[in-house]
Structure formats: structure tokens, C-alpha cells
Design a protein around this motif. Sequence first.
Motif, PDB file in Angstrom:
ATOM      1  N   SER A   1      -3.969   1.701  -6.237  1.00 24.18           N
ATOM      2  CA  SER A   1      -4.536   2.815  -7.007  1.00 24.18           C
ATOM      3  C   SER A   1      -5.275   3.811  -6.127  1.00 24.18           C
ATOM      4  CB  SER A   1      -5.485   2.278  -8.083  1.00 24.18           C
ATOM      5  OG  SER A   1      -6.522   1.497  -7.503  1.00 24.18           O
ATOM      6  N   ASP A   2      -5.717   3.372  -4.954  1.00 26.09           N
ATOM      7  CA  ASP A   2      -6.380   4.290  -4.020  1.00 26.09           C
ATOM      8  C   ASP A   2      -5.383   4.983  -3.087  1.00 26.09           C
ATOM      9  OD1 ASP A   2      -5.638   2.261  -2.297  1.00 26.09           O
ATOM     10  OD2 ASP A   2      -7.677   1.695  -1.718  1.00 26.09           O
ATOM     11  N   GLY A   3      -4.100   4.738  -3.298  1.00 23.75           N
ATOM     12  CA  GLY A   3      -3.064   5.396  -2.508  1.00 23.75           C
ATOM     13  C   GLY A   3      -2.679   4.686  -1.231  1.00 23.75           C
ATOM     14  N   ARG A   4      -3.391   3.599  -0.888  1.00 27.63           N
ATOM     15  CA  ARG A   4      -3.116   2.927   0.385  1.00 27.63           C
ATOM     16  C   ARG A   4      -2.023   1.873   0.243  1.00 27.63           C
ATOM     17  NH1 ARG A   4      -8.296   0.472   2.956  1.00 27.63           N
ATOM     18  NH2 ARG A   4      -8.543  -0.355   0.821  1.00 27.63           N
ATOM     19  N   VAL A   5      -1.312   1.647   1.348  1.00 28.75           N
ATOM     20  CA  VAL A   5      -0.340   0.566   1.453  1.00 28.75           C
ATOM     21  C   VAL A   5      -0.793  -0.320   2.607  1.00 28.75           C
ATOM     22  CG1 VAL A   5       2.048  -0.054   1.957  1.00 28.75           C
ATOM     23  CG2 VAL A   5       1.554   1.936   0.517  1.00 28.75           C
ATOM     24  N   LEU A   6      -1.239  -1.538   2.294  1.00 31.78           N
ATOM     25  CA  LEU A   6      -1.828  -2.419   3.291  1.00 31.78           C
ATOM     26  C   LEU A   6      -0.879  -3.505   3.783  1.00 31.78           C
ATOM     27  CD1 LEU A   6      -5.397  -3.020   1.801  1.00 31.78           C
ATOM     28  CD2 LEU A   6      -4.681  -1.324   3.504  1.00 31.78           C
ATOM     29  N   LEU A   7       0.086  -3.917   2.931  1.00 30.03           N
ATOM     30  CA  LEU A   7       0.905  -5.076   3.252  1.00 30.03           C
ATOM     31  C   LEU A   7       2.386  -4.736   3.262  1.00 30.03           C
ATOM     32  CD1 LEU A   7      -0.805  -7.881   1.117  1.00 30.03           C
ATOM     33  CD2 LEU A   7      -1.282  -7.238   3.486  1.00 30.03           C
ATOM     34  N   ARG A   8       3.135  -5.607   3.909  1.00 29.21           N
ATOM     35  CA  ARG A   8       4.598  -5.511   3.972  1.00 29.21           C
ATOM     36  C   ARG A   8       5.188  -6.856   3.548  1.00 29.21           C
ATOM     37  NH1 ARG A   8       5.020  -5.390   9.214  1.00 29.21           N
ATOM     38  NH2 ARG A   8       4.864  -3.133   9.434  1.00 29.21           N
ATOM     39  N   ILE A   9       6.215  -6.833   2.714  1.00 31.66           N
ATOM     40  CA  ILE A   9       7.001  -8.020   2.407  1.00 31.66           C
ATOM     41  C   ILE A   9       8.231  -7.952   3.303  1.00 31.66           C
ATOM     42  CG2 ILE A   9       8.289  -9.279   0.642  1.00 31.66           C
ATOM     43  CD1 ILE A   9       6.481  -7.914  -1.450  1.00 31.66           C
ATOM     44  N   ASP A  10       8.332  -8.905   4.239  1.00 34.87           N
ATOM     45  CA  ASP A  10       9.332  -8.821   5.310  1.00 34.87           C
ATOM     46  C   ASP A  10      10.244 -10.041   5.275  1.00 34.87           C
ATOM     47  OD1 ASP A  10      10.709  -7.986   7.541  1.00 34.87           O
ATOM     48  OD2 ASP A  10       9.223  -8.750   8.963  1.00 34.87           O
ATOM     49  N   PRO A  11      11.419  -9.952   4.630  1.00 31.29           N
ATOM     50  CA  PRO A  11      12.331 -11.093   4.578  1.00 31.29           C
ATOM     51  C   PRO A  11      13.173 -11.209   5.841  1.00 31.29           C
ATOM     52  CG  PRO A  11      13.205  -9.284   3.273  1.00 31.29           C
ATOM     53  CD  PRO A  11      11.875  -8.824   3.806  1.00 31.29           C
ATOM     54  N   SER A  12      13.478 -12.449   6.232  1.00 34.61           N
ATOM     55  CA  SER A  12      14.430 -12.736   7.311  1.00 34.61           C
ATOM     56  C   SER A  12      15.453 -13.714   6.759  1.00 34.61           C
ATOM     57  CB  SER A  12      13.715 -13.332   8.524  1.00 34.61           C
ATOM     58  OG  SER A  12      13.325 -14.674   8.271  1.00 34.61           O
ATOM     59  N   ILE A  13      16.346 -14.215   7.604  1.00 40.71           N
ATOM     60  CA  ILE A  13      17.399 -15.101   7.107  1.00 40.71           C
ATOM     61  C   ILE A  13      16.872 -16.490   6.744  1.00 40.71           C
ATOM     62  CG2 ILE A  13      19.242 -13.898   8.321  1.00 40.71           C
ATOM     63  CD1 ILE A  13      19.212 -16.237  10.360  1.00 40.71           C
TER      64      ILE A  13
ATOM     65  N   SER B   1      -7.168 -13.981  -2.087  1.00 44.16           N
ATOM     66  CA  SER B   1      -6.760 -14.113  -3.491  1.00 44.16           C
ATOM     67  C   SER B   1      -5.242 -14.030  -3.627  1.00 44.16           C
ATOM     68  CB  SER B   1      -7.420 -13.022  -4.330  1.00 44.16           C
ATOM     69  OG  SER B   1      -7.098 -11.728  -3.819  1.00 44.16           O
ATOM     70  N   LEU B   2      -4.617 -13.140  -2.879  1.00 47.82           N
ATOM     71  CA  LEU B   2      -3.159 -13.022  -2.921  1.00 47.82           C
ATOM     72  C   LEU B   2      -2.503 -14.239  -2.278  1.00 47.82           C
ATOM     73  CD1 LEU B   2      -0.621 -11.379  -3.579  1.00 47.82           C
ATOM     74  CD2 LEU B   2      -0.852 -10.285  -1.335  1.00 47.82           C
ATOM     75  N   THR B   3      -3.066 -14.715  -1.183  1.00 51.23           N
ATOM     76  CA  THR B   3      -2.540 -15.909  -0.527  1.00 51.23           C
ATOM     77  C   THR B   3      -2.497 -17.086  -1.493  1.00 51.23           C
ATOM     78  OG1 THR B   3      -3.334 -15.191   1.644  1.00 51.23           O
ATOM     79  CG2 THR B   3      -2.894 -17.538   1.366  1.00 51.23           C
ATOM     80  N   ALA B   4      -3.605 -17.303  -2.209  1.00 49.44           N
ATOM     81  CA  ALA B   4      -3.672 -18.405  -3.169  1.00 49.44           C
ATOM     82  C   ALA B   4      -2.661 -18.215  -4.293  1.00 49.44           C
ATOM     83  CB  ALA B   4      -5.078 -18.524  -3.734  1.00 49.44           C
TER      84      ALA B   4
ATOM     85  N   ARG C   1       1.071  -5.900  -7.349  1.00 47.24           N
ATOM     86  CA  ARG C   1       0.719  -4.929  -8.379  1.00 47.24           C
ATOM     87  C   ARG C   1      -0.450  -5.455  -9.225  1.00 47.24           C
ATOM     88  NH1 ARG C   1       5.312  -4.748 -10.647  1.00 47.24           N
ATOM     89  NH2 ARG C   1       6.148  -3.043  -9.377  1.00 47.24           N
ATOM     90  N   THR C   2      -0.404  -6.741  -9.548  1.00 51.08           N
ATOM     91  CA  THR C   2      -1.473  -7.357 -10.337  1.00 51.08           C
ATOM     92  C   THR C   2      -2.808  -7.279  -9.613  1.00 51.08           C
ATOM     93  OG1 THR C   2       0.082  -8.873 -11.409  1.00 51.08           O
ATOM     94  CG2 THR C   2      -2.247  -9.509 -11.400  1.00 51.08           C
ATOM     95  N   PHE C   3      -2.795  -7.502  -8.302  1.00 53.63           N
ATOM     96  CA  PHE C   3      -4.031  -7.484  -7.514  1.00 53.63           C
ATOM     97  C   PHE C   3      -4.379  -6.088  -7.001  1.00 53.63           C
ATOM     98  CE2 PHE C   3      -3.028 -11.998  -7.342  1.00 53.63           C
ATOM     99  CZ  PHE C   3      -4.276 -12.593  -7.426  1.00 53.63           C
ATOM    100  N   ASP C   4      -3.570  -5.088  -7.363  1.00 52.74           N
ATOM    101  CA  ASP C   4      -3.777  -3.704  -6.927  1.00 52.74           C
ATOM    102  C   ASP C   4      -3.842  -3.616  -5.396  1.00 52.74           C
ATOM    103  OD1 ASP C   4      -4.047  -0.948  -7.213  1.00 52.74           O
ATOM    104  OD2 ASP C   4      -6.238  -1.038  -7.327  1.00 52.74           O
ATOM    105  N   ILE C   5      -2.856  -4.253  -4.753  1.00 50.61           N
ATOM    106  CA  ILE C   5      -2.737  -4.216  -3.297  1.00 50.61           C
ATOM    107  C   ILE C   5      -1.478  -3.418  -2.963  1.00 50.61           C
ATOM    108  CG2 ILE C   5      -2.398  -5.574  -1.201  1.00 50.61           C
ATOM    109  CD1 ILE C   5      -3.828  -7.902  -2.638  1.00 50.61           C
ATOM    110  N   GLY C   6      -1.616  -2.358  -2.202  1.00 53.34           N
ATOM    111  CA  GLY C   6      -0.469  -1.549  -1.812  1.00 53.34           C
ATOM    112  C   GLY C   6       0.463  -2.312  -0.900  1.00 53.34           C
ATOM    113  N   VAL C   7       1.771  -2.223  -1.187  1.00 59.16           N
ATOM    114  CA  VAL C   7       2.742  -3.030  -0.454  1.00 59.16           C
ATOM    115  C   VAL C   7       4.059  -2.276  -0.338  1.00 59.16           C
ATOM    116  CG1 VAL C   7       3.579  -4.177  -2.548  1.00 59.16           C
ATOM    117  CG2 VAL C   7       3.780  -5.362  -0.336  1.00 59.16           C
ATOM    118  N   VAL C   8       4.812  -2.604   0.721  1.00 59.75           N
ATOM    119  CA  VAL C   8       6.161  -2.066   0.892  1.00 59.75           C
ATOM    120  C   VAL C   8       7.124  -3.226   1.062  1.00 59.75           C
ATOM    121  CG1 VAL C   8       5.852  -1.787   3.398  1.00 59.75           C
ATOM    122  CG2 VAL C   8       7.608  -0.470   2.199  1.00 59.75           C
ATOM    123  N   TRP C   9       8.276  -3.133   0.389  1.00 64.32           N
ATOM    124  CA  TRP C   9       9.345  -4.123   0.504  1.00 64.32           C
ATOM    125  C   TRP C   9      10.652  -3.369   0.659  1.00 64.32           C
ATOM    126  CZ3 TRP C   9      12.584  -6.157  -3.939  1.00 64.32           C
ATOM    127  CH2 TRP C   9      13.475  -7.148  -3.503  1.00 64.32           C
ATOM    128  N   ARG C  10      11.250  -3.477   1.841  1.00 68.72           N
ATOM    129  CA  ARG C  10      12.457  -2.729   2.159  1.00 68.72           C
ATOM    130  C   ARG C  10      12.185  -1.241   1.949  1.00 68.72           C
ATOM    131  NH1 ARG C  10      16.799  -7.060  -0.479  1.00 68.72           N
ATOM    132  NH2 ARG C  10      16.489  -8.655   1.131  1.00 68.72           N
TER     133      ARG C  10
END
Length: 301
Positions: free
Chosen positions: A179-191, A107-110, A163-172
Amino acid sequence: MTSDLPDLGLLLDVDGPIASPLTRSIAIPSIAEDLVTLANAGVPIVFNTGRSDQFLQGEVVGPLVDGGLSPEARVFGVCEKGAVWFRITPAGVGDLSIDETLLVPASLTAAIDELVTARFTDSMFFDRTKRTMVSVEQRTDVASDDYLAIQPVFDRAVLDLCRTFDIGVVWRTDEQPASDGRVLLRIDPSIISTDIESVRVGKDLGAERALALVAATGHVPRTWRTVGDSRSDYAMAEWLHTERYDVAHLDVRPAEGVPVTRYPVLTADPDVTNDAAGAVFLRRWTQHIVDGSPLPADLPY
């Protein structure tokens, strides 16, 4: 060391040290030539990359096969930062292994695909070759400064989608648990891109997969050289050092900052970066292997 095999292994990022960040291909012929010479001499080579297997097939595997890669050569691809792996032979890419526990939710991919189409097609494109992660990459006709100016806007938009999909994520340094306290994904920028990926993937996971592939096919060298163009690539050398291998890391873009490490860090001349630096060191290592001499204990090797 067993038999007469060289006691050297190479663990290589692709974008930067092997493929030009401008053309996204092997632009320096000696790189493919030296990789084939090293592999055919018995040096295990693993491409540890965030790229997809299709990218490696199109931009890296072809030059190696055309250059005379032997059936006995131990060359592997570990793609999507440890989520996909395979052997590379004269026939091309072998059977794929995929860790499906590392997939980004469909769902997030789409939603990210739709976001790019709606707002960002002037500067970037959605990479449809990825199997487990989401990657959105700079268009090659867009200037780097223009892309890097808009990239944080895109990254924040992805953060909002999570945030809309309630998926835990870290960016920098910004961590946004679900909402369950978990962080499942990372947003990882490169050049040149942004990856949205499982927090479990990384160049250290790729290194672990790489050594398992090498071990399953024969001798595992004690001496390794890891090569990359960003701070995240140091995780390869960190993992090898922790596992008590003799490792040095080549940073082909040290302007990003060379951290304090527990192992040697190699750099080329200040005006030699990216694939030009990768080519310099591949040629040095090839000359030593062809001569049958061990790598000198002192830098810059």
C-alpha cells in the motif's frame, strides 16, 4: 598478477554445476578433487549460491576438507544470494557474516511454513536452515514433472499471503506493490525450489561479496570463470564484466536458453549437463593450472 599465483578465479553456483540436482550432493568424485587441487594451487574459489551455510557445510565443505584443502587455500561461501558469507578452511566453515537488513519478515515466514504444512507436504518441504530468506524445496522422492506442475500453485499462494500481509512482492512479471508503493520481496522459482527473498539479493550481490572476500585476503585475479545452471546465474558474469574483469560464463544447462551477452558463454557437449558439465570444465582448468600454462584465449575454456 603478483608473485606466481595463477591469474584465475572461480565463482560457482552449487546446485547443478557442483552438486547433483538429483542427489543434492557432490556425486562426481573428480569435482571435489579438482576443486581442492585448484584451491591449493592458489586459485580463489567462491561458492555463490542460494543455499544455506548448513547445506554447504554438509554437502560441499566435507569433501573439500577430506580431500586435503590447505590452510592457505582461499575458498569462500557466499550463501542465500549474497546475504551470508564466510571462509572455508580445513576446520570447516569459519565465522559467519549476515546482512540482517535482508531478512524476510518473521510473520510471513511463519505463514509460509504453515502453508506448506497444510497444503504442500506431499511434494515439497520448508528449508529450516535458511537465515535470511525462505526456501521451499522439492522432496527428493517426488518426480520433477510432478513438482514443477504444483510449484506455480504454491507460488501463487505465497503471492496471496504477501497481499494479506501488505508486503510488496514480484513474481516473474507480476509485480504487486504494498500500500505504500514499495516492493520488498521476490518470489524466485527454480527447477527444485522456490525462494522468497529480498529484491536486493541475487547472484550479482553474491559476486560483489565474493570479490570483496578475495580482495581482503590477497591477490585478485583479472581472469574469472563463472558457472551456473540458470539464467539468474549470468548476473555473476555481468557484474564481473561491468567491473572490467576478463570473464566467461559456463552454462551447464543451456537448454533454458543462452542469452546474448557482452562476454563469452561456454557450454559442454549437448548431452553433458549439470554436474557432469561442471566436472568436464573443472578438469580442463585443473590441467592448465597443474601444467602452469595460462588458459587459452580461444574457447572452449
